[in-house]
Design a protein around this motif. Structure first.
Motif, PDB file in Angstrom:
ATOM      1  N   ALA A  94       0.789  -1.075   0.195  1.00 61.10           N
ATOM      2  CA  ALA A  94      -0.006  -0.077   0.044  1.00 61.10           C
ATOM      3  C   ALA A  94       0.783   1.173  -0.029  1.00 61.10           C
ATOM      4  O   ALA A  94       0.554   2.027  -0.684  1.00 61.10           O
ATOM      5  CB  ALA A  94      -1.090  -0.004   1.210  1.00 61.10           C
TER       6      ALA A  94
ATOM      7  N   ASP B  29       1.256   3.911  -2.764  1.00 57.39           N
ATOM      8  CA  ASP B  29       0.488   5.057  -2.292  1.00 57.39           C
ATOM      9  C   ASP B  29      -1.087   4.745  -2.510  1.00 57.39           C
ATOM     10  O   ASP B  29      -1.981   5.866  -2.731  1.00 57.39           O
ATOM     11  CB  ASP B  29       0.790   6.222  -3.037  1.00 57.39           C
ATOM     12  CG  ASP B  29       0.280   7.418  -2.409  1.00 57.39           C
ATOM     13  OD1 ASP B  29       0.172   7.426  -1.099  1.00 57.39           O
ATOM     14  OD2 ASP B  29       0.198   8.733  -3.007  1.00 57.39           O
ATOM     15  N   TYR B  30      -1.664   3.696  -2.199  1.00 55.82           N
ATOM     16  CA  TYR B  30      -3.113   3.240  -2.205  1.00 55.82           C
ATOM     17  C   TYR B  30      -3.443   2.846  -0.822  1.00 55.82           C
ATOM     18  O   TYR B  30      -2.576   2.086  -0.164  1.00 55.82           O
ATOM     19  CB  TYR B  30      -3.441   2.139  -3.153  1.00 55.82           C
ATOM     20  CG  TYR B  30      -3.554   2.875  -4.551  1.00 55.82           C
ATOM     21  CD1 TYR B  30      -4.954   3.174  -5.071  1.00 55.82           C
ATOM     22  CD2 TYR B  30      -2.738   2.478  -5.502  1.00 55.82           C
ATOM     23  CE1 TYR B  30      -4.874   3.656  -6.375  1.00 55.82           C
ATOM     24  CE2 TYR B  30      -2.937   2.780  -6.924  1.00 55.82           C
ATOM     25  CZ  TYR B  30      -4.008   3.627  -7.202  1.00 55.82           C
ATOM     26  OH  TYR B  30      -4.048   3.843  -8.819  1.00 55.82           O
TER      27      TYR B  30
ATOM     28  N   GLU C 127      -8.377  -0.176  -1.156  1.00 54.51           N
ATOM     29  CA  GLU C 127      -8.399   0.173  -2.559  1.00 54.51           C
ATOM     30  C   GLU C 127      -7.714  -0.666  -3.399  1.00 54.51           C
ATOM     31  O   GLU C 127      -8.281  -0.992  -4.518  1.00 54.51           O
ATOM     32  CB  GLU C 127      -8.156   1.694  -2.618  1.00 54.51           C
ATOM     33  CG  GLU C 127      -8.676   2.360  -3.968  1.00 54.51           C
ATOM     34  CD  GLU C 127      -8.709   3.677  -3.767  1.00 54.51           C
ATOM     35  OE1 GLU C 127      -8.705   4.358  -4.992  1.00 54.51           O
ATOM     36  OE2 GLU C 127      -8.239   4.296  -2.868  1.00 54.51           O
ATOM     37  N   LEU C 128      -6.538  -1.142  -2.753  1.00 61.00           N
ATOM     38  CA  LEU C 128      -5.983  -2.147  -3.836  1.00 61.00           C
ATOM     39  C   LEU C 128      -6.660  -3.363  -3.858  1.00 61.00           C
ATOM     40  O   LEU C 128      -6.520  -4.011  -5.047  1.00 61.00           O
ATOM     41  CB  LEU C 128      -4.326  -2.438  -3.105  1.00 61.00           C
ATOM     42  CG  LEU C 128      -3.148  -1.452  -3.340  1.00 61.00           C
ATOM     43  CD1 LEU C 128      -1.996  -1.745  -2.543  1.00 61.00           C
ATOM     44  CD2 LEU C 128      -3.144  -1.336  -4.974  1.00 61.00           C
TER      45      LEU C 128
ATOM     46  N   MET D  95      -8.736  -4.621  -7.113  1.00 59.85           N
ATOM     47  CA  MET D  95      -8.432  -3.698  -8.172  1.00 59.85           C
ATOM     48  C   MET D  95      -7.882  -4.485  -9.137  1.00 59.85           C
ATOM     49  O   MET D  95      -7.146  -5.300  -9.080  1.00 59.85           O
ATOM     50  CB  MET D  95      -7.346  -2.483  -7.599  1.00 59.85           C
ATOM     51  CG  MET D  95      -6.699  -1.647  -8.702  1.00 59.85           C
ATOM     52  SD  MET D  95      -5.454  -0.829  -8.195  1.00 59.85           S
ATOM     53  CE  MET D  95      -6.296   0.313  -7.050  1.00 59.85           C
TER      54      MET D  95
ATOM     55  N   THR E 109       1.996   4.568  -9.455  1.00 60.05           N
ATOM     56  CA  THR E 109       1.431   4.868  -8.166  1.00 60.05           C
ATOM     57  C   THR E 109       0.046   5.607  -8.390  1.00 60.05           C
ATOM     58  O   THR E 109      -0.213   5.938  -9.504  1.00 60.05           O
ATOM     59  CB  THR E 109       2.310   5.891  -7.291  1.00 60.05           C
ATOM     60  OG1 THR E 109       2.313   7.149  -8.055  1.00 60.05           O
ATOM     61  CG2 THR E 109       3.690   5.151  -7.155  1.00 60.05           C
ATOM     62  N   ARG E 110      -0.764   5.716  -7.053  1.00 64.86           N
ATOM     63  CA  ARG E 110      -2.009   6.276  -6.977  1.00 64.86           C
ATOM     64  C   ARG E 110      -1.801   7.779  -8.017  1.00 64.86           C
ATOM     65  O   ARG E 110      -2.768   8.243  -8.874  1.00 64.86           O
ATOM     66  CB  ARG E 110      -2.493   6.577  -5.971  1.00 64.86           C
ATOM     67  CG  ARG E 110      -3.837   7.111  -5.990  1.00 64.86           C
ATOM     68  CD  ARG E 110      -4.476   7.096  -4.371  1.00 64.86           C
ATOM     69  NE  ARG E 110      -5.891   7.297  -4.247  1.00 64.86           N
ATOM     70  CZ  ARG E 110      -6.592   7.498  -3.112  1.00 64.86           C
ATOM     71  NH1 ARG E 110      -5.777   7.179  -1.991  1.00 64.86           N
ATOM     72  NH2 ARG E 110      -8.037   7.476  -3.081  1.00 64.86           N
TER      73      ARG E 110
END
Length: 697
Positions: free
Chosen positions: A181, A185-186, A190-191, A194, A227-228
């Motif tokens: 994570a 940067d999630y 949320e990961l 996905m 990344t996010r």
């Protein structure tokens, strides 16, 4: 129509019916056999949910309720009875609701779910409808799989390496740890779920997807990731296919190599860090120690070596998997206590760790050491086990103790060794005398090896007499070392060293063979007694060594006695017990030495085939000044007499003690008053001239 004609028409129909019935019975038997042969539980229910057929594995899984199973009984009724008995922990406090849910699952069939039983097992239930509206159910014990999954999650979630769990069928990320994570940067939530394609470059996705469906460790292939916020990363991916939550998945380890400098750092990290704990390894520790010592300034460089106490029994009892989990948790606890600045926590190997600290004084390292001892002493909860270990620490400081890295490591190791010898769970600072003792010990070890080669060791014999007649009944074989510089050395000064460095078997065989050879030339009734180290009993070949020594010397087994101490028996080793009994079965006597000084001597007398007990010299030498010693000695003599054992008093040095023991009825005596140990060639030289000195005619 005649009666005979009528009968001839009926018979074919009856035969056909019988054949059909036989075929049905045969089919049922085969069905029974097929179901019984299956490795999992199988049950057949009719459309009303009543038992028709089940196999023995099904009955074994539900053994607490199996007495309720019978054809025609409803499964729901057995479930209700099981709930009343407490067989289903998930139903506690919500019994009716649980029964309704279970009945609904049964009614719906074509489903799969898990069920926990009161004995801690987890059962996977799969039920399908049959063509006639009945149900066929499968029961699989997945307890071990659930435990492995729990262990996996423990290592997965706290791992410092970014990890993903990837579903190769759906192309989704189905799991991520905190490190992943942070990497992307999630948030973890949320990961999870996905599409993995969002984390990789579109032009590489086809190749990435192939990689994620295999086990691979290509460290020279870099993959683009995002990344996010859209920042581009480069990473090395290690993939391993596994089974997670009952389905095929790929564990993806991510190593960020965004820049060439980071690439080099990552490779260096892998070479300089411990795989299990992520801590710096031995090579990294040595390198950082050299750097700290070379840094300018007046700060001290402190090195603490940490050894985990009682860790080996955990590995032996629970397996290396549990041992690895304990090591990982111990590393996590220590990492939280060691500051990042001017310090380094390392795993040197096995259960040994190290802390390097650069500070103006030694206060910081001692504070860290005390904290580490405390935190490691707290219980470890690992895979449903509560385990206890400890930590012992040795500390050395530069420039106080020395100024070079290898010597500082050696000094810290000497301090650790001294701490463990004194008391586990303590902290010991290096002292110069520890180095002197280590050098002396190393020299003595070399001298002992050379002494064995040069024939400097010899066997002397101390007489044991019949206290009633004064006749010599046995000699105890005692090892002596004619050291070229130190002179005549007694066993206490070198036997512990021999045990420590692995020479005790060689010394033991030398004494056994030499003593048996010499005893074969003594008058027939006289026995030879030989001390056997606890470590010798760990040698599964000991009985063969004894048999070979007796055979080579031509000595009857009943003229040999082996003396053992309680330390041999305290390990409660079944192999040791078997060896003792087999040696006794040869006719060899077994004597308990130093009787009365241990914790469980009385119980050992009843558990092992002893022929003699030897009263410890501390009791005999206290006969004059310690009234309690007289009571203890008297009790031991009476005990030996009651059990039919010979009782020998060691350490007789005063005539008054000899008289007391003789009046008490003690059978054998040994000590300086009777005679000192002498070389074998001088035995029997004085014949019986010494008897009047002891009051014998």
């Amino acid at each position: 129509m005649s009666a005979s004609a009528s009968e001839s028409q009926v018979q074919p129909g009856a035969c056909a019916a019988e054949s059909a019935a036989a075929a049905v019975r045969k089919a049922e038997e085969r069905l029974h056999e097929a179901i019984e042969a299956m490795p999992h539980g199988v049950v057949l229910l009719d459309p009303e949910g009543r038992y028709i057929l089940w196999n023995s594995k099904y009955a074994e899984i539900y053994r607490k309720s199996s007495d309720l199973f019978a054809p025609g009984v409803k499964l729901v009724d057995t479930l209700r009875s099981g709930v009343e008995r407490g067989d289903y922990p998930e139903a506690v406090g919500r019994e009716e609701e649980w029964l309704a849910e279970r009945a609904a699952k049964l009614q719906g069939a074509d489903s799969r779910h898990e069920q926990w039983l009161s004995d801690g097992r987890c059962i996977m239930i799969e039920e399908r409808r049959t063509g006639d509206g009945g149900t066929i159910g499968l029961r699989v014990d997945i307890t071990e799989m659930k435990r492995r999954e729990d262990s996996f999650r423990l290592l997965f979630e706290d791992n410092p390496v970014p990890l993903l769990v990837y579903d190769p069928v759906g192309g989704l990320v189905v799991g991520a740890n905190a490190a992943a994570a942070e990497h992307f940067d999630y948030p973890v939530a949320e990961l999870t779920g996905m599409p993995a394609i969002r984390l990789f470059a579109a032009e590489e996705w086809k190749a990435v997807r192939r990689l994620l469906a295999t086990s691979s460790s290509e460290k020279d292939r870099f993959w683009k990731q995002y990344t996010r916020s859209g920042d581009e990363l480069e990473a090395v991916l290690f993939t391993r296919q596994s089974v997670v939550d009952g389905r095929l998945a790929t564990i993806v380890s991510i190593f960020d190599v965004t820049e060439r400098r980071k690439t080099e750092a990552r490779i260096a990290h892998m070479a300089r860090h411990d795989e299990l704990t992520g801590l710096a390894n031995r090579a990294h520790c040595r390198e950082r120690l050299r750097e700290m010592l070379a840094e300018p300034g007046e700060d001290k460089v402190c090195l603490a070596l940490i050894d985990l106490d009682n860790f080996k029994p955990i590995n032996d009892s629970y397996g290396h998997h549990i041992g690895d989990l304990v090591l990982a948790e111990a590393a996590r606890r220590m990492r939280a206590l060691v500051p990042r600045k001017n310090s380094l926590l390392c795993r040197l190997g096995g259960d040994e760790f190290a802390v390097l600290v650069r500070a103006p004084t030694t206060e910081k390292i001692h504070n860290i050491a005390r904290s580490l001892v405390q935190v490691i002493a707290e219980p470890f909860l690992v895979s449903d086990y509560t385990l206890h270990i400890g930590a012992t620490i040795g500390v050395a400081v530069a420039p106080d103790d020395c100024t070079d890295g290898p010597t500082l490591l050696r000094y810290a190791d000497l301090a650790l060794y001294a701490a463990k010898a004194e008391r586990k769970g303590t902290i010991q600072r290096f002292r110069p005398d520890l180095d002197e003792a280590a050098r002396e010990k190393a020299k003595l070890e070399n001298d002992l090896r050379e002494g064995l080669r040069r024939g400097e060791l010899a066997v002397h014999y101390q007489p044991l007499i019949d206290l009633g007649t004064g006749e010599i009944t046995a000699y105890e074989a005692l090892l002596r070392w004619h050291h070229p510089e130190r002179g005549l050395m007694y066993p206490d000064s070198f036997i512990p060293l021999a045990e420590e460095v692995g020479l005790i078997d060689v010394l033991g065989q030398f004494v056994l063979q030499q003593a048996c050879r010499e005893a074969a030339h003594w008058p027939d009734p006289v026995r030879v007694a030989i001390n056997v180290s606890p470590l010798q009993f760990r040698n599964a070949n000991l009985i063969n060594i004894v048999v070979q020594a007796l055979a080579a010397a031509g000595l009857p087994p009943d003229r040999l006695e082996l003396e053992i101490t309680e330390a041999v028996l305290m390990e409660k080793n079944a192999e040791v017990a078997t060896q003792i009994r087999r040696i006794r079965a040869l006719g060899v006597g077994i004597s308990m030495d130093d009787f009365g000084t241990g914790y469980s001597s009385l119980s050992y007398l009843l558990s092992y085939p002893f022929t003699k007990i030897k009263i410890d010299r501390s009791f005999v030498m206290g006969l004059k000044d310690a009234p309690n010693s007289r009571v203890v000695v008297g009790a031991i003599v009476n005990l030996g007499r009651s059990l039919g054992l010979t009782v020998t008093a060691e350490g007789i040095e005063e005539a008054e003690d000899l008289d007391f023991l003789r009046q008490l009825g003690c059978e054998q005596g040994q000590g300086y008053l009777i005679g000192r140990a002498v070389p074998g060639e001088t035995l029997f030289s004085q014949d019986r001239a010494w008897l009047p000195r002891l009051g014998y005619g």
